[in-house]
Design a protein around this motif. Structure first.
Motif, PDB file in Angstrom:
ATOM      1  N   LEU A   1      -3.468  -4.764   9.814  1.00  0.00           N
ATOM      2  CA  LEU A   1      -2.610  -5.788   9.574  1.00  0.00           C
ATOM      3  C   LEU A   1      -1.430  -5.233   9.252  1.00  0.00           C
ATOM      4  N   ARG A   2      -1.243  -3.989   8.789  1.00  0.00           N
ATOM      5  CA  ARG A   2       0.076  -3.229   8.685  1.00  0.00           C
ATOM      6  C   ARG A   2      -0.311  -1.997   7.886  1.00  0.00           C
ATOM      7  N   GLU A   3       0.761  -1.004   8.240  1.00  0.00           N
ATOM      8  CA  GLU A   3       0.448   0.152   7.636  1.00  0.00           C
ATOM      9  C   GLU A   3       0.632   0.214   5.878  1.00  0.00           C
ATOM     10  N   MET A   4      -0.009   1.065   5.397  1.00  0.00           N
ATOM     11  CA  MET A   4      -0.211   1.049   3.970  1.00  0.00           C
ATOM     12  C   MET A   4       0.243   2.667   3.591  1.00  0.00           C
ATOM     13  N   ASP A   5       1.240   2.737   2.672  1.00  0.00           N
ATOM     14  CA  ASP A   5       1.660   4.053   2.140  1.00  0.00           C
ATOM     15  C   ASP A   5       0.956   4.473   0.903  1.00  0.00           C
ATOM     16  N   ILE A   6       0.668   5.623   0.622  1.00  0.00           N
ATOM     17  CA  ILE A   6      -0.093   5.945  -0.554  1.00  0.00           C
ATOM     18  C   ILE A   6       0.830   5.589  -1.784  1.00  0.00           C
ATOM     19  N   ALA A   7       2.047   5.508  -1.556  1.00  0.00           N
ATOM     20  CA  ALA A   7       3.112   5.537  -2.828  1.00  0.00           C
ATOM     21  C   ALA A   7       3.566   3.906  -2.686  1.00  0.00           C
TER      22      ALA A   7
ATOM     23  N   PRO B   1      10.992  -0.151   3.347  1.00  0.00           N
ATOM     24  CA  PRO B   1       9.740  -0.074   3.228  1.00  0.00           C
ATOM     25  C   PRO B   1       9.165   1.400   3.636  1.00  0.00           C
ATOM     26  N   PRO B   2       8.022   2.062   3.308  1.00  0.00           N
ATOM     27  CA  PRO B   2       7.835   3.331   3.766  1.00  0.00           C
ATOM     28  C   PRO B   2       7.351   3.349   5.038  1.00  0.00           C
ATOM     29  N   LEU B   3       7.872   4.358   6.079  1.00  0.00           N
ATOM     30  CA  LEU B   3       7.554   4.633   7.591  1.00  0.00           C
ATOM     31  C   LEU B   3       6.574   5.814   7.564  1.00  0.00           C
ATOM     32  N   THR B   4       5.449   5.555   7.625  1.00  0.00           N
ATOM     33  CA  THR B   4       4.322   6.939   7.495  1.00  0.00           C
ATOM     34  C   THR B   4       4.292   7.456   8.647  1.00  0.00           C
TER      35      THR B   4
ATOM     36  N   THR C   1       9.968   8.495   6.553  1.00  0.00           N
ATOM     37  CA  THR C   1      10.108   8.590   5.429  1.00  0.00           C
ATOM     38  C   THR C   1       9.140   9.600   4.688  1.00  0.00           C
ATOM     39  N   ILE C   2       9.960  10.043   3.721  1.00  0.00           N
ATOM     40  CA  ILE C   2       9.200  11.342   2.872  1.00  0.00           C
ATOM     41  C   ILE C   2       8.534  10.662   1.877  1.00  0.00           C
ATOM     42  N   PRO C   3       7.053  11.056   2.145  1.00  0.00           N
ATOM     43  CA  PRO C   3       6.244  10.288   0.794  1.00  0.00           C
ATOM     44  C   PRO C   3       6.694  10.720  -0.211  1.00  0.00           C
ATOM     45  N   LEU C   4       6.789   9.789  -1.573  1.00  0.00           N
ATOM     46  CA  LEU C   4       6.942  10.450  -2.807  1.00  0.00           C
ATOM     47  C   LEU C   4       5.609  10.774  -3.448  1.00  0.00           C
ATOM     48  N   ASP C   5       5.803  12.066  -4.414  1.00  0.00           N
ATOM     49  CA  ASP C   5       4.711  12.412  -5.160  1.00  0.00           C
ATOM     50  C   ASP C   5       4.015  11.545  -6.209  1.00  0.00           C
ATOM     51  N   VAL C   6       2.742  11.363  -6.027  1.00  0.00           N
ATOM     52  CA  VAL C   6       2.313  10.188  -7.234  1.00  0.00           C
ATOM     53  C   VAL C   6       1.237  11.071  -7.993  1.00  0.00           C
ATOM     54  N   PRO C   7       1.376  10.905  -9.185  1.00  0.00           N
ATOM     55  CA  PRO C   7       0.492  11.638 -10.333  1.00  0.00           C
ATOM     56  C   PRO C   7      -0.876  11.589 -10.233  1.00  0.00           C
ATOM     57  N   THR C   8      -1.434  10.476  -9.375  1.00  0.00           N
ATOM     58  CA  THR C   8      -3.023  10.154  -9.434  1.00  0.00           C
ATOM     59  C   THR C   8      -3.412  10.842  -8.010  1.00  0.00           C
ATOM     60  N   ARG C   9      -2.594  11.349  -7.146  1.00  0.00           N
ATOM     61  CA  ARG C   9      -3.086  12.055  -5.867  1.00  0.00           C
ATOM     62  C   ARG C   9      -2.449  13.368  -5.774  1.00  0.00           C
ATOM     63  N   TRP C  10      -3.788  14.375  -5.769  1.00  0.00           N
ATOM     64  CA  TRP C  10      -3.375  15.533  -5.954  1.00  0.00           C
ATOM     65  C   TRP C  10      -2.556  16.086  -4.788  1.00  0.00           C
ATOM     66  N   SER C  11      -2.989  15.560  -3.510  1.00  0.00           N
ATOM     67  CA  SER C  11      -2.257  16.121  -2.183  1.00  0.00           C
ATOM     68  C   SER C  11      -0.677  15.402  -2.125  1.00  0.00           C
TER      69      SER C  11
ATOM     70  N   MET D   1       4.863  15.742   0.185  1.00  0.00           N
ATOM     71  CA  MET D   1       6.256  15.559   0.112  1.00  0.00           C
ATOM     72  C   MET D   1       7.039  16.690   0.527  1.00  0.00           C
ATOM     73  N   GLY D   2       6.408  17.979  -0.041  1.00  0.00           N
ATOM     74  CA  GLY D   2       7.176  19.160   0.300  1.00  0.00           C
ATOM     75  C   GLY D   2       7.116  19.449   1.887  1.00  0.00           C
ATOM     76  N   GLU D   3       5.773  19.402   2.476  1.00  0.00           N
ATOM     77  CA  GLU D   3       5.739  19.663   3.828  1.00  0.00           C
ATOM     78  C   GLU D   3       6.828  18.903   4.583  1.00  0.00           C
ATOM     79  N   GLN D   4       6.630  17.345   4.400  1.00  0.00           N
ATOM     80  CA  GLN D   4       7.649  16.433   5.183  1.00  0.00           C
ATOM     81  C   GLN D   4       9.048  17.007   4.897  1.00  0.00           C
ATOM     82  N   TYR D   5       9.431  17.266   3.887  1.00  0.00           N
ATOM     83  CA  TYR D   5      10.860  17.654   3.531  1.00  0.00           C
ATOM     84  C   TYR D   5      11.207  18.883   4.395  1.00  0.00           C
ATOM     85  N   ILE D   6      10.212  19.898   4.757  1.00  0.00           N
ATOM     86  CA  ILE D   6      10.394  21.095   5.504  1.00  0.00           C
ATOM     87  C   ILE D   6      10.413  20.485   6.635  1.00  0.00           C
ATOM     88  N   TYR D   7       9.749  19.922   7.209  1.00  0.00           N
ATOM     89  CA  TYR D   7       9.580  19.642   8.554  1.00  0.00           C
ATOM     90  C   TYR D   7      10.996  18.776   8.976  1.00  0.00           C
TER      91      TYR D   7
END
Length: 429
Positions: free
Chosen positions: A362-368, A380-383, A54-64, A69-75
């Protein structure tokens, strides 16, 4: 989807970075909006021999997060375009100009992502000495882009230049707030000087004045003389050290020469005496070594300065590890578990940390994950990370294209990115 363009033309007058990323964000949500769409996207990805993520969503509290999100979309650009065609969502497809803007923004954000990743991954090397270099590089990077946007360049002519310039000023002001926090804790400057790779080399660049270099160097020397020079240190002794010191005392008491001559020798040696700090600065910089291993190998040459290096270089560059623990506790103490005792919460956090250390998550955690919960996305997110082979190929392609481009700023920017990344994250073949 208010504000999103519904045509597929290359009219740059109506394009902005904000609209482009709104489309990318909408695509990321659409892919996970239902199990059927997610299944369709997985099949399409596999047809291109790409592992579905999945494409990770941009979060205001995380600079990167915007970069991710942009790099994953381009890929995933090819499977995404086919997915949008199959689902009748052509209005979400990026135009050629929009896609180029997304690439430009990813290239611009790359140095920030690189610094963020380096500060987060400081378990092996604290990298406190890297902070000044990182800030210096980022401020220079922002200044170069601002100059291009304000000058008579091709980048200044794009319709969204004013939007990007306004964002850059806000980014610079935000970065200055964090940079000002390095003034009081002297550990940043001292750690950089005590790193055999750096020492005073950063102050020799054009962005630093001689006064700044003298201020940091003199301050480090003063702190060494006040707190470490000839100080009593708690160092474990051994038989060899004891015998060596006793032999020196025997030699000292065994001297039966001329007292006047001995006094003259002592006065001459005092004039030629150089502290550990002075001798350390006289040694050549070692650009290919890590700070802590170097001090482990050379600590016996600097009996006093080694303790100052130990106290400064052991400080981590960021508190990301501690911040993650707060996130873990927040996920444990949900409203369904509001009656958990403090000891239970602590034990669960320790258990989870132990499992992660042993690679037994236990399970994968996504930043968003929190944001996804608010959005009520069906899947759910698939990182997953963008393959390094693709990164190498893409950056090399952008660099070669930039060299043939008529846009001088884009060419210089991408060429600089390739040079900076050659031995860091994006190592070119």
């Amino acid at each position: 989807m208010a504000g999103l363009r519904t045509d597929n033309t290359d009219d740059e007058d109506a394009i902005s970075f904000q609209v482009t990323f709104e489309k990318i964000r909408e695509v990321a949500k659409t892919i996970r909006s239902s199990p059927q769409r997610w299944d369709t996207f997985q099949v399409i990805c596999k047809s291109y021999s790409i592992a579905p993520v999945t494409i990770p969503l941009d979060v205001p509290t995380r600079w990167s997060s915007s970069y991710d999100m942009g790099e994953q979309y381009i890929y995933l650009a090819k499977p995404i375009n086919r997915f949008l065609d199959d689902c009748g969502l052509e209005h979400l497809k990026l135009t050629t100009s929009e896609f180029e803007m997304a690439e430009l923004l990813v290239v611009f954000l790359m140095p920030f992502k690189r610094c963020t990743k380096r500060f987060e991954c400081n378990a092996a090397e604290p990298e406190i000495d890297y902070v000044f270099f990182a800030y210096d590089s980022l401020f220079n990077h922002i200044e170069d882009v601002k100059t291009a946007l304000e000058g008579m360049t091709a980048l200044a002519a794009i319709p969204s230049s004013s939007y990007l310039l306004d964002a850059l000023y806000k980014m610079e002001e935000k970065l200055k707030i964090y940079y000002q926090k390095t003034e009081l804790p002297t550990v940043y400057g001292d750690a950089m000087i005590l790193n055999p790779r750096c020492k005073l080399s950063l102050f020799e660049t054009e962005t630093w004045s001689e006064e700044d270099a003298r201020k940091y160097s003199d301050g480090c020397r003063r702190r060494f003389l006040e707190d470490y020079h000839d100080a009593v240190h708690d160092v474990p002794t051994n038989a060899n050290a004891s015998s060596s010191s006793s032999s020196k005392r025997s030699e000292k008491h065994a001297f039966n020469g001329d007292d006047e001559f001995q006094q003259a020798l002592l006065q001459r040696s005092a004039k030629r005496f150089r502290t550990d700090y002075d001798r350390y600065l006289d040694t050549p910089n070692d650009a290919w070594t890590q700070a802590l291993p170097w001090w482990r190998a050379h600590h016996h040459n600097f009996q006093d300065l080694r303790f100052m290096a130990r106290d400064n270089l052991a400080v981590p560059a960021s508190g990301c590890a501690v911040e993650r623990q707060f996130s873990v506790s927040g996920r444990i103490v949900s409203w369904e578990r509001s009656r958990l005792k403090g000891e239970t919460i602590s034990d669960l956090m320790v258990l989870k940390a132990g499992l992660v250390r042993r690679g037994l998550k236990l399970r994968e955690m996504d930043i968003a994950v929190e944001e996804d919960h608010d959005l009520n996305l069906a899947m759910p997110p698939l990182t997953g990370e963008v393959p390094k082979e693709w990164q190498d190929s893409w950056w090399l392609k952008k660099t070669e294209k930039a060299k043939r481009s008529v846009r001088p700023f884009i060419s210089n920017l991408m060429a600089g990115v390739a040079d900076e990344c050659e031995e860091d994250i994006y190592d070119e073949a």
